[in-house]
Design a protein around this motif. Structure first.
Motif, PDB file in Angstrom:
ATOM      1  N   PRO A   1       0.831  -1.211   0.000  1.00  0.00           N
ATOM      2  CA  PRO A   1       0.000   0.000   0.000  1.00  0.00           C
ATOM      3  C   PRO A   1       0.865   1.260   0.000  1.00  0.00           C
ATOM      4  CG  PRO A   1       0.005  -1.001   2.174  1.00  0.00           C
ATOM      5  CD  PRO A   1       0.750  -1.938   1.259  1.00  0.00           C
ATOM      6  N   VAL A   2       0.390   2.251  -0.722  1.00  0.00           N
ATOM      7  CA  VAL A   2       1.101   3.521  -0.796  1.00  0.00           C
ATOM      8  C   VAL A   2       0.378   4.509   0.105  1.00  0.00           C
ATOM      9  CG1 VAL A   2       1.816   5.413  -2.303  1.00  0.00           C
ATOM     10  CG2 VAL A   2       1.852   3.059  -3.133  1.00  0.00           C
ATOM     11  N   ASN A   3       1.083   5.076   1.052  1.00  0.00           N
ATOM     12  CA  ASN A   3       0.465   5.996   2.008  1.00  0.00           C
ATOM     13  C   ASN A   3       0.882   7.433   1.750  1.00  0.00           C
ATOM     14  OD1 ASN A   3      -0.830   3.934   3.366  1.00  0.00           O
ATOM     15  ND2 ASN A   3       0.927   3.522   4.663  1.00  0.00           N
ATOM     16  N   GLY A   4       1.047   7.821   0.493  1.00  0.00           N
ATOM     17  CA  GLY A   4       1.433   9.180   0.164  1.00  0.00           C
ATOM     18  C   GLY A   4       0.259  10.140   0.247  1.00  0.00           C
ATOM     19  N   LEU A   5       0.556  11.409   0.098  1.00  0.00           N
ATOM     20  CA  LEU A   5      -0.485  12.432   0.138  1.00  0.00           C
ATOM     21  C   LEU A   5      -1.187  12.510  -1.207  1.00  0.00           C
ATOM     22  CD1 LEU A   5       1.449  15.285   1.944  1.00  0.00           C
ATOM     23  CD2 LEU A   5      -0.196  13.722   2.936  1.00  0.00           C
ATOM     24  N   SER A   6      -2.456  12.835  -1.170  1.00  0.00           N
ATOM     25  CA  SER A   6      -3.195  13.017  -2.416  1.00  0.00           C
ATOM     26  C   SER A   6      -2.787  14.350  -3.047  1.00  0.00           C
ATOM     27  CB  SER A   6      -4.696  13.011  -2.144  1.00  0.00           C
ATOM     28  OG  SER A   6      -5.065  14.162  -1.412  1.00  0.00           O
ATOM     29  N   ALA A   7      -3.198  14.548  -4.291  1.00  0.00           N
ATOM     30  CA  ALA A   7      -2.859  15.786  -4.996  1.00  0.00           C
ATOM     31  C   ALA A   7      -3.462  16.999  -4.291  1.00  0.00           C
ATOM     32  CB  ALA A   7      -3.334  15.723  -6.437  1.00  0.00           C
ATOM     33  N   GLU A   8      -4.686  16.840  -3.784  1.00  0.00           N
ATOM     34  CA  GLU A   8      -5.339  17.959  -3.093  1.00  0.00           C
ATOM     35  C   GLU A   8      -4.616  18.298  -1.791  1.00  0.00           C
ATOM     36  OE1 GLU A   8      -9.681  19.218  -1.240  1.00  0.00           O
ATOM     37  OE2 GLU A   8      -9.493  17.397  -2.430  1.00  0.00           O
ATOM     38  N   GLN A   9      -4.174  17.284  -1.073  1.00  0.00           N
ATOM     39  CA  GLN A   9      -3.435  17.528   0.165  1.00  0.00           C
ATOM     40  C   GLN A   9      -2.102  18.219  -0.128  1.00  0.00           C
ATOM     41  OE1 GLN A   9      -3.382  13.479   1.548  1.00  0.00           O
ATOM     42  NE2 GLN A   9      -4.909  13.887   3.130  1.00  0.00           N
ATOM     43  N   GLN A  10      -1.456  17.844  -1.225  1.00  0.00           N
ATOM     44  CA  GLN A  10      -0.197  18.500  -1.595  1.00  0.00           C
ATOM     45  C   GLN A  10      -0.425  19.960  -1.952  1.00  0.00           C
ATOM     46  OE1 GLN A  10       1.494  16.140  -4.714  1.00  0.00           O
ATOM     47  NE2 GLN A  10       2.212  14.549  -3.308  1.00  0.00           N
ATOM     48  N   ARG A  11      -1.506  20.255  -2.688  1.00  0.00           N
ATOM     49  CA  ARG A  11      -1.811  21.647  -3.044  1.00  0.00           C
ATOM     50  C   ARG A  11      -2.102  22.474  -1.801  1.00  0.00           C
ATOM     51  NH1 ARG A  11      -4.534  19.235  -7.345  1.00  0.00           N
ATOM     52  NH2 ARG A  11      -6.497  19.311  -6.187  1.00  0.00           N
ATOM     53  N   ASN A  12      -2.863  21.918  -0.875  1.00  0.00           N
ATOM     54  CA  ASN A  12      -3.174  22.644   0.353  1.00  0.00           C
ATOM     55  C   ASN A  12      -1.916  22.882   1.175  1.00  0.00           C
ATOM     56  OD1 ASN A  12      -5.871  22.791  -0.275  1.00  0.00           O
ATOM     57  ND2 ASN A  12      -6.428  20.983   0.905  1.00  0.00           N
ATOM     58  N   GLY A  13      -1.015  21.926   1.189  1.00  0.00           N
ATOM     59  CA  GLY A  13       0.243  22.099   1.905  1.00  0.00           C
ATOM     60  C   GLY A  13       1.082  23.199   1.291  1.00  0.00           C
ATOM     61  N   LEU A  14       1.093  23.269  -0.045  1.00  0.00           N
ATOM     62  CA  LEU A  14       1.856  24.324  -0.715  1.00  0.00           C
ATOM     63  C   LEU A  14       1.241  25.690  -0.464  1.00  0.00           C
ATOM     64  CD1 LEU A  14       2.857  22.726  -4.128  1.00  0.00           C
ATOM     65  CD2 LEU A  14       4.329  23.290  -2.203  1.00  0.00           C
ATOM     66  N   LYS A  15      -0.083  25.763  -0.418  1.00  0.00           N
ATOM     67  CA  LYS A  15      -0.732  27.042  -0.112  1.00  0.00           C
ATOM     68  C   LYS A  15      -0.317  27.524   1.277  1.00  0.00           C
ATOM     69  CE  LYS A  15      -4.923  26.355  -2.851  1.00  0.00           C
ATOM     70  NZ  LYS A  15      -6.368  26.110  -2.773  1.00  0.00           N
ATOM     71  N   THR A  16      -0.297  26.618   2.219  1.00  0.00           N
ATOM     72  CA  THR A  16       0.098  26.966   3.583  1.00  0.00           C
ATOM     73  C   THR A  16       1.547  27.414   3.619  1.00  0.00           C
ATOM     74  OG1 THR A  16      -1.472  25.349   4.427  1.00  0.00           O
ATOM     75  CG2 THR A  16       0.208  26.107   5.947  1.00  0.00           C
ATOM     76  N   LEU A  17       2.394  26.710   2.882  1.00  0.00           N
ATOM     77  CA  LEU A  17       3.816  27.076   2.831  1.00  0.00           C
ATOM     78  C   LEU A  17       4.005  28.460   2.234  1.00  0.00           C
ATOM     79  CD1 LEU A  17       6.819  26.290   3.122  1.00  0.00           C
ATOM     80  CD2 LEU A  17       6.672  25.359   0.818  1.00  0.00           C
ATOM     81  N   TRP A  18       3.332  28.745   1.121  1.00  0.00           N
ATOM     82  CA  TRP A  18       3.465  30.063   0.492  1.00  0.00           C
ATOM     83  C   TRP A  18       2.907  31.163   1.377  1.00  0.00           C
ATOM     84  CZ3 TRP A  18       6.864  31.360  -2.794  1.00  0.00           C
ATOM     85  CH2 TRP A  18       7.318  30.463  -3.751  1.00  0.00           C
ATOM     86  N   LEU A  19       1.842  30.875   2.120  1.00  0.00           N
ATOM     87  CA  LEU A  19       1.299  31.863   3.042  1.00  0.00           C
ATOM     88  C   LEU A  19       2.303  32.173   4.148  1.00  0.00           C
ATOM     89  CD1 LEU A  19      -1.133  33.566   3.901  1.00  0.00           C
ATOM     90  CD2 LEU A  19      -1.921  31.605   5.216  1.00  0.00           C
ATOM     91  N   ALA A  20       2.964  31.151   4.657  1.00  0.00           N
ATOM     92  CA  ALA A  20       3.971  31.355   5.700  1.00  0.00           C
ATOM     93  C   ALA A  20       5.161  32.141   5.162  1.00  0.00           C
ATOM     94  CB  ALA A  20       4.427  30.012   6.254  1.00  0.00           C
ATOM     95  N   VAL A  21       5.597  31.831   3.946  1.00  0.00           N
ATOM     96  CA  VAL A  21       6.718  32.554   3.336  1.00  0.00           C
ATOM     97  C   VAL A  21       6.345  34.011   3.104  1.00  0.00           C
ATOM     98  CG1 VAL A  21       8.109  32.740   1.228  1.00  0.00           C
ATOM     99  CG2 VAL A  21       7.792  30.520   2.317  1.00  0.00           C
ATOM    100  N   ALA A  22       5.139  34.259   2.615  1.00  0.00           N
ATOM    101  CA  ALA A  22       4.697  35.634   2.364  1.00  0.00           C
ATOM    102  C   ALA A  22       4.594  36.422   3.668  1.00  0.00           C
ATOM    103  CB  ALA A  22       3.358  35.630   1.637  1.00  0.00           C
TER     104      ALA A  22
END
Length: 56
Positions: free
Chosen positions: A10-31
């Motif tokens: 089984p692959v327990n990676g993040l879904s595409a939506e979870q990755q996008r939400n994580g990137l949004k959070t990261l960019w918000l923190a950087v900004a």
């Protein structure tokens, strides 16, 4: 030792939506961090300019 044919690991990676939400959070923190640094720099420069004007 044989590998099972019909039982993949089984692959327990993040879904595409979870990755996008994580990137949004990261960019918000950087900004937010960059904005804080910019405000601190402008405050520092304005204090220096005020000090120079007072010495004249």
């Amino acid at each position: 030792m044989k590998r099972p044919k019909d039982d993949p690991a089984p692959v327990n990676g993040l879904s595409a939506e979870q990755q996008r939400n994580g990137l949004k959070t990261l960019w918000l923190a950087v900004a937010l961090f960059a904005t804080t640094i910019a405000i601190a720099f402008l405050l520092y420069v304005s204090i220096l300019a005020y000090a120079v004007m007072q010495r004249m």
